[in-house]
Design an enzyme around this catalytic site. Sequence first.
Site, PDB file in Angstrom:
ATOM      1  N   GLU A   1      -2.213   7.115   7.691  1.00 22.21           N
ATOM      2  CA  GLU A   1      -2.656   8.023   6.608  1.00 22.21           C
ATOM      3  C   GLU A   1      -3.760   8.740   7.500  1.00 22.21           C
ATOM      4  O   GLU A   1      -4.459   8.409   8.319  1.00 22.21           O
ATOM      5  CB  GLU A   1      -3.168   7.433   5.360  1.00 22.21           C
ATOM      6  CG  GLU A   1      -4.170   6.574   5.604  1.00 22.21           C
ATOM      7  CD  GLU A   1      -4.844   6.196   4.217  1.00 22.21           C
ATOM      8  OE1 GLU A   1      -5.963   5.716   3.922  1.00 22.21           O
ATOM      9  OE2 GLU A   1      -3.934   5.897   3.120  1.00 22.21           O
TER      10      GLU A   1
ATOM     11  N   ARG B 249      -6.295  -8.399  -8.400  1.00 27.74           N
ATOM     12  CA  ARG B 249      -7.193  -9.755  -8.453  1.00 27.74           C
ATOM     13  C   ARG B 249      -8.632  -9.201  -8.674  1.00 27.74           C
ATOM     14  O   ARG B 249      -9.088  -8.234  -8.798  1.00 27.74           O
ATOM     15  CB  ARG B 249      -6.963 -10.320  -7.132  1.00 27.74           C
ATOM     16  CG  ARG B 249      -7.468  -9.555  -5.725  1.00 27.74           C
ATOM     17  CD  ARG B 249      -7.554 -10.220  -4.706  1.00 27.74           C
ATOM     18  NE  ARG B 249      -7.422  -9.629  -3.308  1.00 27.74           N
ATOM     19  CZ  ARG B 249      -8.712  -9.094  -2.901  1.00 27.74           C
ATOM     20  NH1 ARG B 249      -9.823  -9.536  -3.597  1.00 27.74           N
ATOM     21  NH2 ARG B 249      -8.730  -8.387  -1.882  1.00 27.74           N
TER      22      ARG B 249
ATOM     23  N   LYS C 234       0.909  -1.367   0.173  1.00 28.19           N
ATOM     24  CA  LYS C 234       0.009  -0.087  -0.070  1.00 28.19           C
ATOM     25  C   LYS C 234       0.953   1.277   0.040  1.00 28.19           C
ATOM     26  O   LYS C 234       0.338   2.281  -0.477  1.00 28.19           O
ATOM     27  CB  LYS C 234      -0.938  -0.002   1.205  1.00 28.19           C
ATOM     28  CG  LYS C 234      -2.193  -1.127   1.170  1.00 28.19           C
ATOM     29  CD  LYS C 234      -2.899  -0.813   2.328  1.00 28.19           C
ATOM     30  CE  LYS C 234      -4.137  -1.842   2.357  1.00 28.19           C
ATOM     31  NZ  LYS C 234      -3.729  -3.243   2.445  1.00 28.19           N
TER      32      LYS C 234
END
Length: 664
Positions: A200, A292, A116
């Site tokens: 974040e 995916r 990420k």
Amino acid sequence: MFDKILIANRGEIACRVIRTARRLGIRTVAVFSEADADAQHVRLADEAWPIGGPRPQDSYLRGDAIIDVARRSGAQAIHPGYGFLSENADFADAVAAAGIAFIGPDAASMRKMGSKAGAKELMQAAGVPVVPGYTGEDQSPQLLAREAARIGFPLMIKAAHGGGGKGMRIVRSLEEFLPHLESCQREAKNAFGRDRVLLERYVEQPRHIEIQVFGDRHGNVIHLNERECSAQRRYQKVLEESPSTFLTAEMRAAMGAAAVLAARAIDYVNAGTVEFIVAPDGGFYFMEINTRLQVEHPVTELVTGLDLVEWQLRIAAGDALPLAQEQIGQHGHAIEVRLYAEDPEAGFLPGSGKLRQLRLPLPDEHVRIDSGVVEGDTVTIFYDPMIAKLIVWDKDRPRALARLREALAQCRIEGPKSNIEFLERLVRHPAIVDGSIDTGYLDRHLDQFMPAKDAEPHLLLAAAVATLLTQEATQREQARNLPDASSPWAVADGWRLGHAGGRTLAFLHRGQRLELVAHGSAGEYRIEHDGRTVTVAGARLTDDVLSARFDEQGWRFQMAAGAGSLDAHDGTRRLRLEPVLLYRYEPGAASRGDDRIQAPMPGRVVLVKVATGDSVVEGQELLVMEAMKMELALKSPRDGVVAELRADAGDFVEADAVLALLEP
């Protein structure tokens, strides 16, 4: 196109891929763990090979074993499904090195998105909006705490590898930061094998909207519009739908363009999902790319009319995308919910056990069922406890919601507890009906989705009793064919000389014992409970539907009986009762005492945080368990001293096993 493919997964996605491959004339190879020897994907595949023990790390996470089966079976391609090795770049590389096609993106693209942190940095460089935060490699707790203070609170800690809501925590103060960090890192390590995290800024009351993308090896990249996944509990998606009620046409175009830009920036091939967090003012920020197919892909299939698994297979075989961007349509509205073996009233504790009864609505043009189990199968402790995905479609959202409510009313699961009643309340809640729910709503207002403690289901109780008593008519018809049909003992209808007999019936409901007294026979009853009397007239049971007049008002109930329970459904809510013998003794919770700390379900002890002789306080974490891909903290029920520890880290334990004792 391929002649034979291997599915390196289990459950409903493995079954889905097998069915699509069969339709295309492709033979399939399944792999299975010891726990899945009798699983449905094993039974559906043309051939199935064992690959190890029940734990994922001993089977479905063993890339070498899976590739070995592919070689020996002659499979030309491997479909990874979702979860397990689906986003593992090393596995994708190993598959390619073995001369086998990987049905998914290239390992290079995966590596860019597998973290990420790296994905966020790449998107920021490409001009895609991102949330302020920290994505660095220095993972020392001291530096992370300093960065958290710089970013400001609230903030989110996220596992840098993996997805599915695992390894995520919201922190609202610096004092909370380190305990949440430790828990998040431990969960990430267990789920994904790596404990790196990123930080974040947390956007308050956001929407979660994701864009389905597809790329091929001919330079084409398109998006297939959005799915809204804002109904979440602890970052786990609960309801997904398409199209979003929040997006305008302009926002949809902007987010679609940003998703395509993100996919092009990493030369993306095959199916992927670009996930965005959307602020109340409409500003959107990149979250991650899932490299995916997603669990919620059926809603996209129903509104576009496309088979995304078929697209995956064709693109992996070298074909170009079947359609251009302007050819992608969006018709009607689709909604998906997931039926889980879990207990919402016990903190959504995952469950396990044999599915003694599994009734789901029959699939048709409006209802789709994706499931990896059938009645008689067992939900094990080793994998995700999802039983089935229920997906509905109709011309517009109100009709789709009506279809979903009707479909849920037809569902019945007996064995492990399920979340069906929770979902039925969810789809009637105003925040869902008016499309205003945000990602934190369920966690803030979970009590609104739980059963009301003071609810008085007198009519549903009366319907359950009437259903049992109405079977007397069937007995009477059968008795007429007996040699001694005139005997008064041939019919157990409670008849008494000169008056209607009274019978006491006992049930368990949510652990509470209920006793009712019923008078009458042949569809005419008087039912007494808790100081209230309900009169029933004209009761008739036909095809599991009870129709009657209750206190002179006509009602219709859907009734479903199992081996040990009876469900009554009035079209809005259900009541599950367990008939019990009158002499049965039901011990109360108080009889268990508060000296024992017990395993709430089967699982593995991952951490023991105390030692024998330690003084503890009420609510203090003593042990941490892992079960159903979820971490459970076991806390002290009171102040005291640890007298005995009966489990060590790494031990597998059964449900209700005593793990620790406090001194009396």
